[in-house]
Design an enzyme around this catalytic site. Structure first.
Site, mmCIF file in Angstrom:
data_model
loop_
_atom_site.group_PDB
_atom_site.id
_atom_site.type_symbol
_atom_site.label_atom_id
_atom_site.label_comp_id
_atom_site.label_asym_id
_atom_site.label_seq_id
_atom_site.Cartn_x
_atom_site.Cartn_y
_atom_site.Cartn_z
ATOM 1 N N LYS A 11 -4.974 -4.005 12.966
ATOM 2 C CA LYS A 11 -3.857 -3.221 13.515
ATOM 3 C C LYS A 11 -3.492 -3.685 14.934
ATOM 4 O O LYS A 11 -4.257 -4.419 15.580
ATOM 5 C CB LYS A 11 -4.238 -1.732 13.477
ATOM 6 C CG LYS A 11 -4.310 -1.175 12.044
ATOM 7 C CD LYS A 11 -4.573 0.333 12.041
ATOM 8 C CE LYS A 11 -4.536 0.886 10.618
ATOM 9 N NZ LYS A 11 -4.793 2.361 10.593
ATOM 10 N N PHE A 59 1.175 13.197 11.262
ATOM 11 C CA PHE A 59 0.928 11.994 12.052
ATOM 12 C C PHE A 59 1.812 10.814 11.629
ATOM 13 O O PHE A 59 1.669 9.718 12.169
ATOM 14 C CB PHE A 59 -0.552 11.596 11.974
ATOM 15 C CG PHE A 59 -1.073 11.302 10.581
ATOM 16 C CD1 PHE A 59 -0.860 10.068 9.984
ATOM 17 C CD2 PHE A 59 -1.784 12.262 9.881
ATOM 18 C CE1 PHE A 59 -1.336 9.792 8.705
ATOM 19 C CE2 PHE A 59 -2.266 12.004 8.588
ATOM 20 C CZ PHE A 59 -2.037 10.752 8.003
ATOM 21 N N ARG A 87 -13.857 -1.050 2.968
ATOM 22 C CA ARG A 87 -13.854 0.256 3.633
ATOM 23 C C ARG A 87 -15.226 0.525 4.274
ATOM 24 O O ARG A 87 -15.302 1.146 5.344
ATOM 25 C CB ARG A 87 -13.445 1.371 2.663
ATOM 26 C CG ARG A 87 -11.962 1.272 2.252
ATOM 27 C CD ARG A 87 -11.466 2.502 1.522
ATOM 28 N NE ARG A 87 -11.385 3.669 2.382
ATOM 29 C CZ ARG A 87 -10.297 4.018 3.072
ATOM 30 N NH1 ARG A 87 -9.186 3.303 3.023
ATOM 31 N NH2 ARG A 87 -10.312 5.102 3.818
ATOM 32 N N THR A 93 -12.339 6.636 8.999
ATOM 33 C CA THR A 93 -11.007 6.635 9.630
ATOM 34 C C THR A 93 -11.105 6.983 11.108
ATOM 35 O O THR A 93 -10.453 6.346 11.952
ATOM 36 C CB THR A 93 -10.100 7.652 8.904
ATOM 37 O OG1 THR A 93 -10.105 7.369 7.503
ATOM 38 C CG2 THR A 93 -8.676 7.590 9.442
ATOM 39 N N ARG A 104 -14.295 -0.066 12.959
ATOM 40 C CA ARG A 104 -13.649 1.045 13.676
ATOM 41 C C ARG A 104 -14.536 1.594 14.785
ATOM 42 O O ARG A 104 -14.036 2.023 15.828
ATOM 43 C CB ARG A 104 -13.235 2.118 12.669
ATOM 44 C CG ARG A 104 -11.973 1.678 11.899
ATOM 45 C CD ARG A 104 -11.750 2.461 10.660
ATOM 46 N NE ARG A 104 -10.358 2.363 10.197
ATOM 47 C CZ ARG A 104 -9.932 2.880 9.051
ATOM 48 N NH1 ARG A 104 -10.761 3.547 8.282
ATOM 49 N NH2 ARG A 104 -8.671 2.737 8.687
ATOM 50 N N ASN A 114 -7.112 2.936 15.206
ATOM 51 C CA ASN A 114 -8.447 2.697 14.660
ATOM 52 C C ASN A 114 -8.666 1.268 14.157
ATOM 53 O O ASN A 114 -9.499 1.029 13.286
ATOM 54 C CB ASN A 114 -8.755 3.731 13.575
ATOM 55 C CG ASN A 114 -7.747 3.693 12.446
ATOM 56 O OD1 ASN A 114 -6.831 2.879 12.452
ATOM 57 N ND2 ASN A 114 -7.913 4.565 11.477
ATOM 58 N N HIS A 117 -6.987 -1.462 8.692
ATOM 59 C CA HIS A 117 -6.567 -0.766 7.473
ATOM 60 C C HIS A 117 -7.244 -1.391 6.267
ATOM 61 O O HIS A 117 -7.450 -2.608 6.235
ATOM 62 C CB HIS A 117 -5.041 -0.886 7.263
ATOM 63 C CG HIS A 117 -4.615 -0.470 5.888
ATOM 64 N ND1 HIS A 117 -4.359 0.853 5.571
ATOM 65 C CD2 HIS A 117 -4.480 -1.176 4.724
ATOM 66 C CE1 HIS A 117 -4.062 0.933 4.280
ATOM 67 N NE2 HIS A 117 -4.130 -0.284 3.741
HETATM 68 P P1 ADP Z 1 -7.502 5.290 6.165
HETATM 69 O O1 ADP Z 1 -6.758 4.291 7.035
HETATM 70 O O2 ADP Z 1 -8.963 5.380 6.528
HETATM 71 O O3 ADP Z 1 -7.274 5.048 4.693
HETATM 72 P P2 ADP Z 1 -5.624 7.523 5.952
HETATM 73 O O4 ADP Z 1 -5.073 6.823 4.749
HETATM 74 O O5 ADP Z 1 -6.003 8.946 5.822
HETATM 75 O O6 ADP Z 1 -6.911 6.735 6.515
HETATM 76 O O7 ADP Z 1 -4.577 7.423 7.152
HETATM 77 C C1 ADP Z 1 -3.836 6.242 7.383
HETATM 78 C C2 ADP Z 1 -3.820 5.967 8.872
HETATM 79 O O8 ADP Z 1 -3.062 6.999 9.516
HETATM 80 C C3 ADP Z 1 -5.178 6.000 9.566
HETATM 81 O O9 ADP Z 1 -5.900 4.789 9.446
HETATM 82 C C4 ADP Z 1 -4.773 6.295 10.998
HETATM 83 O O10 ADP Z 1 -4.280 5.129 11.666
HETATM 84 C C5 ADP Z 1 -3.613 7.271 10.794
HETATM 85 N N1 ADP Z 1 -4.081 8.667 10.825
HETATM 86 C C6 ADP Z 1 -4.758 9.315 9.855
HETATM 87 N N2 ADP Z 1 -5.037 10.589 10.208
HETATM 88 C C7 ADP Z 1 -4.513 10.750 11.451
HETATM 89 C C8 ADP Z 1 -4.450 11.842 12.369
HETATM 90 N N3 ADP Z 1 -4.997 13.024 12.086
HETATM 91 N N4 ADP Z 1 -3.826 11.637 13.557
HETATM 92 C C9 ADP Z 1 -3.265 10.444 13.857
HETATM 93 N N5 ADP Z 1 -3.283 9.373 13.034
HETATM 94 C C10 ADP Z 1 -3.896 9.513 11.840
HETATM 95 MG MG MG Z 2 -5.586 5.212 3.536
#
Ligand code: ADP
Ligand code: MG
Length: 138
Positions: A11, A59, A87, A93, A104, A114, A117
């Site tokens: 990212k 978000f 993952r 996350t 992360r 973070n 992805h």
């Molecule tokens: P992951 O990337 O672990 O699959 P998600 O699919 O739930 O997580 O979310 C996608 C992305 O959105 C996250 O990696 C993060 O960058 C952002 N994100 C998720 N939850 C939040 C939150 N509560 N506040 C701000 N950004 C968020």
């Molecule tokens: Mg996701």
């Protein structure tokens, strides 16, 4: 376990901080083959389409803003059980909850910014890889 493909993104925060090489080393050390790799500045349309599953969440706007602020590194990865394994290497996350030594934990600042992805299932991996890479690039 089946040979799978997953879509990985380094990212904007991690690319800007100069952590691209270290994250790619972690990918290779964990046995992933990099099928395709490209540095790209995402447009708003790129990011909104990629994250369409999150549209309507609180978000979403912040996520699109973040993902378009600077270039990312897009990668299609392959190995046995690639989706879960990437993952695992990324960690949770929320970097605060991620295990020591994960991408992360090492390079993420908070739940939004973070560092990386990864796809979360075979169907989303297929969609996400095809969103950024043509069949002839893989
Ligand atoms: P992951 O990337 O672990 O699959 P998600 O699919 O739930 O997580 O979310 C996608 C992305 O959105 C996250 O990696 C993060 O960058 C952002 N994100 C998720 N939850 C939040 C939150 N509560 N506040 C701000 N950004 C968020
Ligand atoms: Mg996701």
């Amino acid at each position: 376990m089946p040979i799978e493909r997953t879509l990985a993104i380094i990212k904007p925060d991690a690319v800007a901080a100069g952590n691209t090489g270290k994250i790619i080393s972690m990918i290779e050390e964990n046995g992933f083959k990099i099928l395709a790799l490209r540095k790209q500045q995402l447009t708003r349309a790129d990011a909104e389409g990629f994250y369409a599953v999150h549209k309507g969440k609180g978000f979403f706007a912040e996520l699109v803003e973040f993902m378009t602020e600077a270039p990312v590194i897009l990668m299609a990865l392959e190995r046995e059980d690639a989706i879960v394994k990437w993952r695992d290497v990324m960690g949770a996350t929320n970097p605060e909850k991620a295990e020591a030594g994960t991408v992360r934990k090492l390079y993420g600042a908070n739940i939004g910014r973070n560092a990386s992805h990864g796809s979360d299932a075979p169907e989303t991996a297929a969609f996400e890889i095809s969103w950024f890479f043509r069949g002839s690039e893989l």
